[in-house]
Design an enzyme around this catalytic site. Structure first.
Site, PDB file in Angstrom:
ATOM      1  N   GLU A 373       0.878  -1.110   0.080  1.00  0.00           N
ATOM      2  CA  GLU A 373       0.117  -0.037  -0.143  1.00  0.00           C
ATOM      3  C   GLU A 373       0.875   0.955  -0.086  1.00  0.00           C
ATOM      4  OE1 GLU A 373      -3.035  -0.192  -0.697  1.00  0.00           O
ATOM      5  OE2 GLU A 373      -3.286  -2.229  -0.556  1.00  0.00           O
ATOM      6  N   HIS A 502     -13.922  -6.791  -5.308  1.00  0.00           N
ATOM      7  CA  HIS A 502     -13.586  -6.040  -6.415  1.00  0.00           C
ATOM      8  C   HIS A 502     -14.809  -6.004  -7.438  1.00  0.00           C
ATOM      9  CE1 HIS A 502      -9.667  -6.517  -4.839  1.00  0.00           C
ATOM     10  NE2 HIS A 502      -9.393  -5.515  -5.462  1.00  0.00           N
TER      11      HIS A 502
END
Length: 628
Positions: A373, A502
Site C-alpha cells: 500500500e 472488487h
C-alpha cells in the site's frame, strides 16, 4: 528540381513533427493551453472534494456519510459534464503539442458521469449499497449459533487461515457467500445495465471495452492470454503438488485427480494459499521461523510496521511519507464504527494529502501488505507534479506492481536477516526452497484467479453471460483456470462472485494479473542495476535479490514512477527495463528452482497433473426442473 526536393522535405517534416502553419489551428491550440490549465485546477478541486466524501463513507459507514457521498458525487458529475461539453468543442486531434493532445484525449472520456443525472445517482447508490452489504455482513459461529457477529475482517479471514477442521471451513465459506450474494444479485444486474449505458455514451460498445481502453492496445486481451499460456505449466505443477499434500491431510475430502475444494486453501477466495504452507513445505523438517510470531515477539506495533515500510522506500532514495500521512491515515480497525477494511491507498489530488486505510494486524501478511500500500502512496508522490490527468499509473497494473516489487525484496531471506526477523547467519538450499515455495503460494497460485475475474466480467458486460448464468459460468471459469471447486454444490440462484470485494465495488481486476507479471520484470531490472542479479552467475539468482539501501535501483525506479500516465505504458516500462512489452520470463526465472523441484517431486510421487471434471459445481435449477 532542387527547390522542389527541398519543398517536399519541408512538407514531410511538417507532417512528421505535427508542425502546422495554419493560423486558425495555431490560435485554437493556444486557447486550448489556457483552457487546460484552468480545467486542471477545477479537476483537482473536484477530485479532492469527491475523494474526501468517499473516504468519509469508507472509513465510517453511516447513512449520513452515504448521503453526503452521493450528494457530492452528483455535484461533481454535473460539473464534469459541463467541463466535458467544453472539451469536445476543441478539435484536439489536430494539436501538435503531444502532452496537450494527450490530456484532451483523456478528458474526452467522461466515464459514468456521461449518464443522465437520475441514472448516475442510481448507479452510485447501487455501488455504495453493495459495498455496504459486503462490509457489514456478519455470520454465525460454526459451533455456537448464538454468536452471529463474525465479520470478514478479522474473524472469518483468521478462521480460513488457521482452522484445519474441514466442516468449520465449509461453514464459514458457505455462510459468507450466503450473507452477501443474494442481497447483491439484483443490484448487480442493474449495475451492469447502467454501466454499459455509460460506456455507450462514451462511444464504447460496453463496459468491457471501456475498461480495456485504458491499456491503449487493441491486442491487449491476446497478450494477456499469451502470458497465461506461458505461465500455466508452472501453475499446474504447484497445483498438483498442493492437492497431493492436501489429500494426505484431509483424505477423501480431496480428490486425487479432481479440482481442489476451495475452502481448504486458507483464503476466502482461494486466491493465495500461503496459509496452508505449514503442511505443504518441500522440506517440512527444516526449522522454519514463524515470521508472524517473530514480529510479535519483537514487539512490532502497527506504527512500527508502517515505519519499517517507509524506511525501505527512503533507503532507495524515494520519498518519506508526509506528516499528514501519519495524522490522517487509518491503520487499525476502529472499535466504534463499521468501515471498509479492504486495504487501500488514497490520493486526495492536492499534492500533499496521501493516506492508507488498512485494518492492520500484526502478521507477516499485513507486514507485506503495508509495503504494498505504501508503494501506491510512493507512486502518488512521485507523479504529483504531473497534470492531473497524468496522475495515474502508466496502466493500472503498474500501480499494483510497484508495492509488490518492493515486497519481493522484503520477503527475501537476505532482507529478513538484515532487519532482524531472521537470526540465522546463512541459508542452505532447503531453507531457500521452502521460502520460495511460500512466495509461490502467493504469486504463482494467484495468476489464474487474477485472470478469470475479468474474463467473467467481460463476458457479463458483453452479454455473453446472462443473469441466470452468472453463478454457473463463474464456477466454470474457477474450475477451468484455477482447478478449484466449491465445497458444496452451488446453484444459479446463488451469486458467489459478490463474495469478492472488487466485483461489487466495480474495481477492474486484470490489473492484478498484469502486476503479477510485470513486478518480476521490474524486479529483474532493478536487481541488475543494483548488481544483485546476473543471468550468467549462479551465485546471484533473482529470487535472492534485495534492493534495500540501493539508491541506483531506486533512482531508476523513480524515473519511471515520475512519468505517471503521461506516456503510453510501453514507453514507461522501457524507461526501467529496456523492453516495450510485458514479459513473463522474469517470473519464470525467479521461480526456476521451485519449478524444477516440483516437476521432480510430482514425477517421483506419480502425481496427476491437471484435473478431471469436478463432481461439485453449479447446478442450473431451470434445467433440473425440466422433465427428462
Amino acid at each position: 528540381m532542387r527547390g522542389t526536393t527541398t519543398l517536399l522535405l519541408l512538407v514531410l517534416l511538417c507532417c512528421r513533427t505535427g508542425f502546422t502553419t495554419n493560423p486558425e489551428i495555431e490560435e485554437e491550440e493556444l486557447r486550448a493551453r489556457d483552457f487546460i490549465q484552468l480545467l486542471n485546477k477545477k479537476t483537482e478541486e473536484q477530485n479532492n472534494r469527491l475523494t474526501l466524501a468517499h473516504w468519509a463513507y469508507a472509513s465510517n459507514i453511516t447513512d449520513a456519510n452515504l448521503q453526503h457521498q452521493l450528494a457530492v458525487s452528483a455535484e461533481v458529475a454535473k460539473e464534469r459534464k459541463e467541463n466535458w461539453l467544453e472539451v469536445i468543442k476543441f478539435n484536439w486531434n489536430t494539436f501538435s503539442d503531444y502532452d496537450l493532445k494527450r490530456q484532451f484525449k483523456k478528458y474526452s472520456k467522461l466515464g459514468s458521469d456521461a449518464l443522465p443525472e437520475e441514472k448516475l445517482n442510481r448507479l452510485n447508490k447501487i455501488t455504495s449499497e453493495m459495498e455496504k452489504i459486503y462490509s457489514t455482513a456478519k455470520i454465525c459461529a460454526f459451533d455456537n449459533n448464538s454468536t452471529c457477529d463474525l465479520a470478514l475482517e478479522p474473524e472469518l479471514t483468521q478462521t480460513l487461515a488457521n482452522s484445519r477442521n474441514p466442516e468449520e471451513l465449509k461453514h464459514v465459506w458457505v455462510e459468507w457467500r450466503n450473507a452477501v450474494g443474494p442481497h447483491c444479485r439484483l443490484l448487480f444486474e442493474e449495475y451492469v445495465d447502467l454501466s454499459n449505458e455509460a460506456a455507450r455514451l462514451n462511444n464504447f460498445t460496453n463496459t468491457a471495452e471501456s475498461w480495456l481502453d485504458g491499456y491503449e492496445d487493441p491486442q491487449f486481451r491476446q497478450q494477456i492470454e499469451s502470458l497465461w499460456e506461458q505461465l500455466k505449466p508452472l501453475y499446474l505443477q504447484i497445483h498438483a503438488y498442493v492437492r497431493f499434500q492436501l489429500k494426505k491431510k484431509y483424505g477423501d475430502v480431496v480428490s486425487e485427480k479432481g479440482p481442489i475444494p476451495a475452502h481448504l486453501l486458507g483464503n476466502m477466495w482461494a486466491q493465495r494459499w500461503r496459509n496452508v504452507a505449514q503442511f505443504n513445505l518441500p522440506y517440512p523438517d527444516k526449522e522454519e521461523v514463524d515470521l508472524t510470531a517473530e514480529l510479535r515477539a519483537q514487539n512490532y506495533t502497527v506504527d512500527k510496521i508502517f515505519r519499517t515500510a517507509e524506511d525501505f522506500f527512503k533507503s532507495i532514495n524515494l520519498t518519506e511519507m508526509p506528516q499528514t500521512f501519519w495524522e490522517r491515515s487509518i491503520l487499525e480497525k476502529p472499535k466504534d464504527r463499521e468501515m471498509v477494511c479492504h486495504a487501500s491507498a488514497w490520493d486526495f489530488y492536492d499534492r500533499k494529502d496521501f493516506r492508507i486505510k488498512q485494518c492492520t494486524a500484526i502478521t507477516m501478511e499485513h507486514f507485506t501488505t503495508a509495503h504494498h500500500e505504501m508503494g501506491h502512496v510512493e507512486y502518488f508522490i512521485q507523479y504529483k507534479n504531473q497534470p492531473v490527468k497524468f496522475r495515474r499509473g502508466a496502466n493500472s497494473g503498474f500501480h499494483e506492481a510497484v508495492g509488490d516489487l518492493i515486497s519481493l525484496s522484503v520477503e527475501s531471506r537476505k532482507h529478513l536477516r538484515k532487519i532482524g526477523l531472521l537470526k540465522s547467519e546463512s541459508d542452505d538450499p532447503e531453507n531457500v526452497l521452502n521460502n520460495l515455495f511460500q512466495i509461490g503460494l502467493d504469486k504463482i497460485v494467484f495468476l489464474p484467479f487474477g485472470y478469470l475475474m475479468d474474463l467473467w466480467r467481460w463476458d457479463v458486460f458483453e452479454g455473453k453471460i446472462t443473469p441466470d448464468e452468472y453463478n454457473c459460468k463463474w464456477w466454470e471459469l474457477r474450475e477451468k483456470y484455477q482447478g478449484v471447486e466449491p465445497p458444496v454444490n452451488r446453484t444459479d440462484q446463488d451469486f458467489d462472485p459478490a463474495a469478492k470485494y472488487h466485483i461489487i465495488a466495480s474495481v477492474p481486476y486484470i490489473r492484478y494479473f498484469v502486476s503479477f507479471v510485470i513486478q518480476f520484470q521490474f524486479h529483474r531490472a532493478v536487481c541488475e542495476k543494483a548488481g544483485q542479479y546476473d543471468a550468467n552467475d549462479p551465485s546471484k539468482p533473482l529470487h535472492e535479490c534485495d534492493i534495500y539501501q540501493n539508491t541506483e535501483a531506486g533512482n531508476a525506479l523513480k524515473k519511471m514512477l515520475q512519468l505517471g500516465s503521461s506516456r503510453p505504458w510501453p514507453d514507461a516500462i522501457e524507461v526501467l527495463t529496456g523492453q516495450r512489452t510485458m514479459d513473463a520470463s522474469a517470473l519464470l526465472e525467479y521461480f526456476k528452482p521451485l519449478h524444477k523441484w516440483l516437476e521432480q517431486e510430482n514425477k517421483k510421487n506419480k502425481v496427476f497433473i491437471g484435473w478431471e471434471k469436478s463432481t461439485k459445481g453449479c447446478v442450473n435449477t431451470k434445467d433440473k426442473a425440466k422433465p427428462e
